[in-house]
Design a protein around this motif. Structure first.
Motif, short mmCIF file in Angstrom:
data_model
loop_
_atom_site.label_atom_id
_atom_site.label_comp_id
_atom_site.label_asym_id
_atom_site.label_seq_id
_atom_site.Cartn_x
_atom_site.Cartn_y
_atom_site.Cartn_z
N LYS A 650 0.84 -1.20 0.00
CA LYS A 650 0.00 0.00 0.00
C LYS A 650 0.88 1.25 0.00
CE LYS A 650 -4.24 -1.94 1.86
NZ LYS A 650 -4.98 -2.29 3.06
N ASP A 651 1.99 1.21 0.75
CA ASP A 651 2.93 2.35 0.75
C ASP A 651 3.44 2.63 -0.65
OD1 ASP A 651 2.66 2.63 3.40
OD2 ASP A 651 4.61 1.77 3.95
N ASN A 653 1.76 2.28 -3.24
CA ASN A 653 0.57 2.49 -4.08
C ASN A 653 0.26 1.28 -4.94
OD1 ASN A 653 -0.14 5.03 -3.21
ND2 ASN A 653 1.42 5.96 -4.54
N LYS A 654 0.58 0.09 -4.41
CA LYS A 654 0.30 -1.14 -5.14
C LYS A 654 -0.44 -2.08 -4.22
CE LYS A 654 3.62 -0.97 -8.67
NZ LYS A 654 3.76 -1.60 -9.92
N ALA A 655 -1.65 -1.77 -3.90
CA ALA A 655 -2.42 -2.65 -3.02
C ALA A 655 -2.41 -4.06 -3.61
CB ALA A 655 -3.84 -2.13 -2.90
#
Ligand code: SF4
Length: 808
Positions: A650-651, A653-655
């Motif tokens: 998530k950090d 931006n790739k859940a």
């Protein structure tokens, strides 16, 4: 002679016992006299005073205690120490043959040198240390003055957390380059498994001494896995007739290796499907209700379905395993009959102290992260974590941190640049720099982003499973500096050689021997004076740093390399626990309360002197400490679903695209290829008497190879008779093994212990450097490995390459 399973076992192992009582060491010893009569460099001890020195071997991460016998100043024999907990009295074949590396001028560099012949030819000229350091520091200073410190790169093969490795990283920070790269190793995989599932960025530890059922997924217990001195000795003890606590050993491996042949059960799963087998076993354990409910309910996260804060539904490990990995489905993937999977699962779960272990062959190379997570899930299912006979969660050794590196503006700016071959994203979120991507970036054509490459404790031109990509990358680098003590393939590509001492000539650390279950710090000492004009690489780095513009005084305040090791060891003293002398009657894995051990030291300095004398600091296992050890994951539990990974993605931006990304699961591992052109699989394998790391093979060990493994200069590919028949091949035929990355020529060895459809090549042959006993002997399987990238870790996938066989 045809190498069938029976002959293989007979010749390599003999009786049902471990290496200490196999004929291999005796064969080596017996044959030494015959083979060495005319070798001029073989040590012929002069008459003189007999002496011996106790030390620790640092030739591999196993950290065996050794006793070196000497006649005057000459070392004449290396033996295992009885007063050392890792390997009481035992040694591996490399340790036994190690003096051949020390006293062999054909293998070693005898002083600093600069290249005068073509790259790769190994033609060098002696220079002084002063000149060598002036050349290297001059080049670094020029790049820094040009504000291009990132054009310096370093490849480091020293063990993670060793002082040598920290010093190299510090040097790179001081210079201001982000291009510090590590040679991939199994430590990388182990640490990631530990971090994702247990929350600890440290080594995985196995209490094999107390386990009663060992389920090994390809670990070469008799080939040099883990701390080889420990494991080989243990195997011997397990097979001692007096021993009533012999564990059951089950080996999962496609080939009848030495370990598989001698295990209680051999389970031949198709190569690369081990993760599916582990989950098939998990399926039976869960379905039959054989798992440890208390451990699962109280100490794990991600087993049951759950709803996240955003109401997203998650299936959980139990649901995944029950829906996707039934024994029938797993039979189709692995080739292991469903009934066998069921009985194996039940035996494992019903044992008192079962343990599942991972790491293929010697465990030198990285492994598959998801596969390792699948295997470790079995340990959690049976609740055997932080208990006798299980997996221990160990913190890092409490060594003192080095002070922060002071940076000048050039270094600050350089460290902000993007590393060459940088990696991030869902594919490899925890990898900062990957050597494979670094190689690809360098060999992409155009001017090299790296102008000066330093290589420490590594021979990546030989050991990287990359189809020759490293060698192509090295050709693109304008200036290479090798710190290797050995005349290896990478050093032959170097422009400048600043040779390190050999292990027996210097102080060297073992920071937690691989797989050992109690905290241990080992220290090897110099047992002979340096034979040549070589220099400890740590001292060379300190001297180099002092010649760099402005950099040295604050960043490197220590006078000697030993001062830095002693500085770090102060942390062991501050930890307030630990012993510096080993009593064989009280092994550290006995889990018995120690009569309050007299620590045996009064101050940090005193402790360091005692460590220097005994070669160790350790903490015995104890129930209280194990019970207090907690998982340091975000949930504070053992995680079947890694929340740390989810947060990391998530950090970025790739859940995670699905729950599977954060959970143990099986995914086929082969890199994409045309299966009609490459219908077979090539699987490399390790042998205990063939070194496959960055070190050379002692010549005597080459002599222990069977004629079916190396005949003159030709090495062999093992294939099953049915495969041979399908290709019209017979014993000793010459064949080309071809992959998308290249081809090698070998002879055919018919082996009933080979899985049909698989071609097996040994690691450790095919050198183009070193001496006449290694050079041009056989082929190196790394040359044809078409490595994909392992998901998450990004490390090379080397364990299975699609190939074709062409009769020559
Ligand atoms: S196992 Fe490793 S540490 Fe032990 S003797 Fe062999 S090479 Fe040395």
């Amino acid at each position: 002679m045809k190498l069938d399973r029976r002959n293989f076992i007979k010749l390599m192992v003999g009786g049902a016992v471990g290496l200490q009582v196999t004929p291999l060491p005796w064969k080596i010893t017996d044959d030494i006299a015959i083979w060495t009569q005319n070798w001029p460099w073989v040590p012929v001890p002069a008459e003189g005073a007999y002496d011996h020195e106790a030390s620790v071997c640092s030739l591999c991460p196993g950290g065996c205690g050794i006793e070196v016998r000497k006649v005057d100043e000459r070392a004449v024999k290396v033996e295992g120490r009885e007063d050392y907990p890792i390997n009481p009295g035992g040694l591996c074949p490399l340790g036994m043959g190690s003096l051949q590396l020390l006293y062999n001028e054909d293998i070693r560099f005898t002083g600093p040198m600069k290249r005068v012949g073509p790259r790769g030819a190994g033609v060098f000229q002696n220079i002084s240390w002063d000149e060598a350091l002036e050349i290297l520091s001059g080049r670094v200073n020029v790049l820094r003055r040009d504000s291009r410190p990132e054009a310096v790169a370093a490849i480091d093969g020293n063990p993670v957390e060793s002082t040598a490795s920290l010093l190299i990283q510090r040097l790179m920070q001081t210079i201001g380059s982000p291009n510090y790269l590590r040679v991939p190793s199994f430590e990388d995989t182990d640490r990631m498994v530990n971090l994702l599932m247990q929350g600890v960025d440290g080594p995985v530890a196995y209490d094999l001494e107390n386990a009663d059922f060992i389920l090994s997924f390809g670990c070469g217990l008799l080939e040099g896995w883990g701390a080889p001195g420990r494991i080989l000795g243990l195997w011997g003890k397990w097979h001692d007739r007096e021993n009533k606590r012999k564990p059951t050993v089950v080996q999962v491996e496609s080939r009848a290796s030495n370990t598989a042949s001698k295990a209680d059960q051999w389970v031949a799963a198709a190569p690369g499907t081990e993760a599916a087998l582990a989950l098939g076993i998990a399926h039976v354990i869960i379905k039959d209700g054989l798992y440890d409910r208390e451990f699962i309910e109280q100490k794990t996260f991600g087993f049951h379905p759950w709803n996240a804060a955003d109401w997203k539904e998650h299936q959980g490990f139990q649901g995944l395993v029950l829906s996707e990995y039934s024994p029938r489905k797993v039979q189709d993937i692995t080739g292991v009959p469903a009934e066998r999977i069921v009985s194996l699962a039940r035996s494992f779960a019903k044992a008192k102290a079962p343990i599942a272990i991972w790491g293929k062959g010697k465990g030198d190379l990285n492994g598959s992260l998801y596969e390792s997570m699948c295997v470790h899930s079995l340990n959690a299912l049976v609740g055997n974590i932080n208990k006798p006979g299980g997996v221990l969660v160990l913190d890092r050794l409490p060594l003192k941190q080095l002070p922060e590196t002071p940076l000048d503006p050039i270094a600050e700016a350089g460290l902000k640049k993007t590393p060459v071959g940088a990696a991030a994203g869902e594919d490899s979120p925890f990898a900062a720099n990957l050597l494979t991507r670094f190689n690809e970036a360098l060999s992409a054509g155009g001017p090299s982003p790296v102008e000066l490459l330093m290589v420490f404790g590594a021979n990546p031109a030989f050991t990287m499973p990359d189809g020759g990509s490293m060698r192509r990358a090295l050709k693109a680098v304008p200036f290479i500096v090798s710190f290797s003590p050995f005349r290896d393939e990478t050093a032959f590509m170097a422009d400048l050689v600043l040779p390190d001492h050999m292990a027996f000539e210097k102080w060297s650390e073992i920071i937690q021997p691989r797989g050992v279950q109690y905290p241990l710090y080992g220290l090897g000492k110099p047992v002979v004076k340096p034979l040549y004009q070589t220099q400890d690489a740590g001292e060379t780095i300190l001297k180099l740093a002092r010649r760099l513009d402005k950099a040295a005084p604050e960043a490197f305040p220590w006078k000697t390399f030993e001062d830095i090791m002693a500085y770090r060891a102060e942390g062991l003293f501050e930890a307030g626990a630990g012993l510096v002398r080993y009593k064989p009657a009280q092994p550290p894995w006995s889990w018995k309360p120690f009569a309050e051990p007299a620590a045996g030291f009064k101050s940090s300095k005193d402790m360091w002197q005692k460590i220097k004398a005994s070669g160790l600091w350790y903490q015995p296992l104890d129930h209280q400490r194990a019970a207090m050890t907690t998982f340091k994951t975000p949930s504070g539990q053992f995680e079947f679903y890694s929340t740390r990974l989810e947060m990391k993605l998530k950090d970025l931006n790739k859940a995670p695209s699905s729950d599977l990304v954060c959970m143990p699961h099986y995914a086929p591992s082969s890199p994409p290829s045309d299966s009609s052109r490459y219908p077979l699989a090539m699987v490399p394998y390790d042998m205990v008497n063939l070194v496959s790391s960055w070190l050379p093979n002692p010549p005597f060990l080459n002599k222990t190879l069977l004629p079916e493994q190396l005949l003159k200069d030709a090495s062999y590919a093992e294939i099953h008779p049915d495969t041979a028949k399908a290709y019209g091949l017979k014993q000793d035929d010459l064949v080309q093994v071809e992959s998308v990355a290249g081809e090698v020529r070998v002879r055919v060895c018919l082996f009933e212990g080979a899985m049909p459809g698989v071609v097996y090549l040994p690691f450790g042959l095919g050198h183009t450097a070193y001496d006449e006993f290694s050079r041009n002997k056989g082929v190196n399987p790394n040359d044809i490995i078409a490595a994909g990238a392992d998901p998450l870790s990004g490390l090379p996938v080397w364990w299975k390459t699609p190939v074709q066989l062409n009769k020559v």
